[in-house]
Design a protein around this motif. Structure first.
Motif, PDB file in Angstrom:
ATOM      1  N   THR A 129      18.252  26.849  72.242  1.00 12.04           N
ATOM      2  CA  THR A 129      19.454  27.656  72.456  1.00 12.04           C
ATOM      3  C   THR A 129      19.302  29.040  71.835  1.00 12.04           C
ATOM      4  N   ARG A 130      18.740  29.093  70.628  1.00 16.56           N
ATOM      5  CA  ARG A 130      18.562  30.379  69.943  1.00 16.56           C
ATOM      6  C   ARG A 130      17.560  31.290  70.649  1.00 16.56           C
ATOM      7  N   THR A 131      16.625  30.723  71.375  1.00 13.88           N
ATOM      8  CA  THR A 131      15.572  31.530  71.986  1.00 13.88           C
ATOM      9  C   THR A 131      15.840  31.851  73.455  1.00 13.88           C
ATOM     10  N   MET A 154       7.760  30.664  75.521  1.00 11.01           N
ATOM     11  CA  MET A 154       8.008  29.985  76.797  1.00 11.01           C
ATOM     12  C   MET A 154       9.139  30.673  77.558  1.00 11.01           C
ATOM     13  N   ARG A 155      10.199  31.051  76.823  1.00  6.91           N
ATOM     14  CA  ARG A 155      11.309  31.750  77.486  1.00  6.91           C
ATOM     15  C   ARG A 155      10.853  33.087  78.069  1.00  6.91           C
ATOM     16  N   ARG A 156      10.000  33.793  77.354  1.00  3.83           N
ATOM     17  CA  ARG A 156       9.567  35.117  77.830  1.00  3.83           C
ATOM     18  C   ARG A 156       8.823  35.030  79.156  1.00  3.83           C
ATOM     19  N   VAL A 157       7.981  34.011  79.319  1.00  2.43           N
ATOM     20  CA  VAL A 157       7.175  33.931  80.550  1.00  2.43           C
ATOM     21  C   VAL A 157       7.931  33.273  81.700  1.00  2.43           C
ATOM     22  N   LEU A 158       9.144  32.765  81.425  1.00  7.00           N
ATOM     23  CA  LEU A 158       9.983  32.190  82.482  1.00  7.00           C
ATOM     24  C   LEU A 158      10.863  33.263  83.113  1.00  7.00           C
ATOM     25  N   LEU A 179       8.984  28.331  71.562  1.00  7.36           N
ATOM     26  CA  LEU A 179      10.052  28.313  72.565  1.00  7.36           C
ATOM     27  C   LEU A 179      10.397  29.723  73.018  1.00  7.36           C
ATOM     28  N   GLY A 180      10.336  30.692  72.106  1.00  5.11           N
ATOM     29  CA  GLY A 180      10.553  32.080  72.504  1.00  5.11           C
ATOM     30  C   GLY A 180       9.494  32.574  73.468  1.00  5.11           C
TER      31      GLY A 180
END
Length: 263
Positions: free
Chosen positions: A228-230, A137-141, A134-135
């Motif tokens: 939520t944490r990521t 995925m968040r980075r590339v968004l 999930l982290g």
């Protein structure tokens, strides 16, 4: 003895379409649900979209046909190569690469949408693995981009611990094939080994193909907490009854202005 997720999907790639009664219809039907969800959240688009567990292209091809600029990645290089070939045969462009969703090889904020569908997250066997994915995925968004993730209803499945899945009959050019799974739950109540059976026409009889892997039954609260944490907000689960999709769907928005630190 179960194999790695990569070995499992490398082996299954040539037969993966048999999972669906009609793969072509399934691609269209899933895109007809996911595309409006994306456009409701982000506007008409088209949008830059990563399918980070694209398999042979079931969601990615349909979303590319809907007009989005789609890139695919998958742990299995065999599946990713088939996804690109299947897209090309349908007049659609789908660049696809082999990549672990915990270490996505794309630049930061490259995409408006990340899709992770078809229960793919379940192949991550520890909570830190889920957090890492999930982290990534968040980075590339981009900030305020959309995560769209689908998972089996593991809240219910952990309660009932089914021993098998119903048989699925697929119809193709070589006739009918049958797919079903046997599930062997671990004592921890979280993980289960899968024996994945496919009966494929072979002259007057059947050829039996068996693949094995392990999955982890992460609950909706666990996945939502990890999101939520990521660096995600507006984390929402949508039931099949409300979304029209065959699995529960999580949507979440990438928090604006948050620095992302991968675990």
């Amino acid at each position: 003895m179960t194999g790695s997720a990569r070995d499992f999907y490398d082996s299954l790639a040539a037969d993966y379409h048999r999972v669906f009664p009609d793969w072509e219809a399934s691609m269209a039907r899933q895109a007809a649900v996911l595309d409006p969800m994306i456009r409701r959240e982000l506007g008409p688009g088209p949008h830059r979209l990563l399918d980070c567990a694209c398999g042979i292209g079931t969601q990615a091809i349909g979303l590319a046909r809907a007009g989005h600029r789609v890139v695919g990645s998958d742990l299995s290089p065999v599946a990713a190569a088939r996804a690109a070939t299947e897209a090309e045969s349908r007049g659609t462009n789908l660049p696809a690469v082999a990549a672990d969703m915990r270490q996505l090889p794309f630049r930061t904020a490259a995409f408006d949408v990340v899709v992770c569908a078809d229960n793919s997250l379940a192949h991550l066997l520890t909570a830190p693995d889920v957090t890492a994915a999930l982290g990534a995925m968040r980075r590339v968004l981009r900030d305020d981009g959309l995560l769209l993730l689908t998972l089996r209803d593991y809240d219910e499945l952990r309660r009932t611990r089914p021993a098998s899945s119903p048989p699925q009959v697929s119809h193709g050019p070589d006739g009918r094939s049958i797919t079903f799974q046997l599930w062997h739950w671990h004592e921890d109540g979280e993980r289960y080994d899968q024996e994945y059976f496919q009966l494929v026409p072979d002259g007057a009889g059947w050829q039996v193909r068996v693949r094995r892997t392990t999955s982890r039954a992460a609950t909706r609260d666990e996945v939502a907490d990890a999101a939520t944490r990521t660096g995600f907000t507006d984390v929402t689960w949508h039931t099949p009854g409300s979304s029209g999709y065959y699995q529960p769907v999580l949507t979440a928005r990438a928090t604006t202005g948050r620095s992302v630190h991968l675990p």
